[in-house]
Design an enzyme around this catalytic site. Structure first.
Site, PDB file in Angstrom:
ATOM      1  CB  SER A   1      33.811  15.877  45.691  1.00  0.00           C
ATOM      2  OG  SER A   1      32.769  14.944  45.717  1.00  0.00           O
TER       3      SER A   1
ATOM      4  CG  ASP B   1      34.403  13.652  38.213  1.00  0.00           C
ATOM      5  OD1 ASP B   1      33.521  12.997  38.797  1.00  0.00           O
ATOM      6  OD2 ASP B   1      35.098  14.508  38.787  1.00  0.00           O
TER       7      ASP B   1
END
Length: 260
Positions: free
Chosen positions: A128, A184
């Site tokens: 991330s 995602d």
């Protein structure tokens, strides 16, 4: 056992699994993280913890390699909502100003610990926001003429412009890999319309967990993302966030490393 160097022009399943595990460990408190990392090695790891403002990372030695791992963000929803799309001058191009600020917060402390023996291969990873910081770290090291053996990121957002990405592609080639799990949502931000891009060599996990090296075609990717949302119908609107969880990346890569 962690592999200090890439073999040929491929990627390392073993290292991807280990780096995914380390990227999950990065979310733990310092003492617990150090113990978990120690459990992965049969020799001293020289664990070093870095923390300033909202940026956290740790460095360790695995089988002769120097490994730097950045923690992501635990409040991904707020981070996406407040995402600042402003770019500023960074290493080899323009970069997301917020990512660059978070990177600078600890870099002066991290840098003296990297490559200080002059011969240990350097690996950098993160999930991330941690993937964005890992990418900036690699770009800055390359800009200074320091070779990096591997950059593996998981659910990493776009970090910089095309010039920035071209620089990483030219210097890293197959040694830089971006892992993206099905739907995602984070790798799709900031949007391309704002001048952001990704470096090459995307490794995309499909809805069924199959890994597609260098991604899927646009049509296949759309079909796969739709399939993921259909299977997630009992939890509407959460597929892109569930696919972002670091634990899911780790489980997928560990199964591959085990030969499943």
């Amino acid at each position: 056992m962690f592999e200090p160097y890439h073999l040929g022009t491929g990627w390392s399943k073993k290292n991807a699994a280990v780096l995914a595990c380390l990227s999950e460990i990065a979310y733990l408190p310092k003492k617990e993280a150090m113990q978990k990392v120690s459990d992965l090695s049969d020799r001293p790891i020289d664990f070093v913890w870095f923390e300033k403002n909202d940026t956290q990372a740790f460095l360790c030695n695995l089988n002769g390699a120097t490994v730097l791992v950045y923690r992501g963000t635990e409040s991904i929803g707020d981070w996406m909502t407040d995402l600042d799309i402003v770019k500023t001058k960074g290493p080899a191009g323009t970069c997301h100003s917020g990512f660059l600020k978070a990177f600078i917060d600890t870099w002066d402390e991290v840098l003296p610990h990297i490559g200080r023996d002059g011969h240990s291969p350097i690996w950098i990873a993160g999930h991330s926001l941690g993937g964005a910081l890992a990418t900036l770290s690699v770009a800055d090291l390359l800009w200074m003429g320091i070779q990096v053996e591997g950059l593996y990121t998981f659910g990493c957002p776009r970090v910089g412009d095309q010039e920035f990405c071209n620089f990483i592609n030219a210097k890293m080639g197959h040694r830089a890999r971006r892992f993206v799990n099905n739907n995602d949502v984070v790798p799709r931000i900031p949007q391309r319309i704002f001048g952001y891009d990704h470096y090459d060599h995307v490794m995309h996990f499909g809805e069924d967990g199959t890994l597609h090296e260098d991604g899927l075609s646009w049509l296949a990717l759309l079909e796969d993302r739709l399939s993921g949302r259909i299977h997630d119908i009992l939890s509407p609107g959460t597929d892109g966030m569930k696919d972002h969880f670091m634990a899911n990346y780790k489980n997928l890569l560990e199964r591959m490393d085990d030969g499943h």
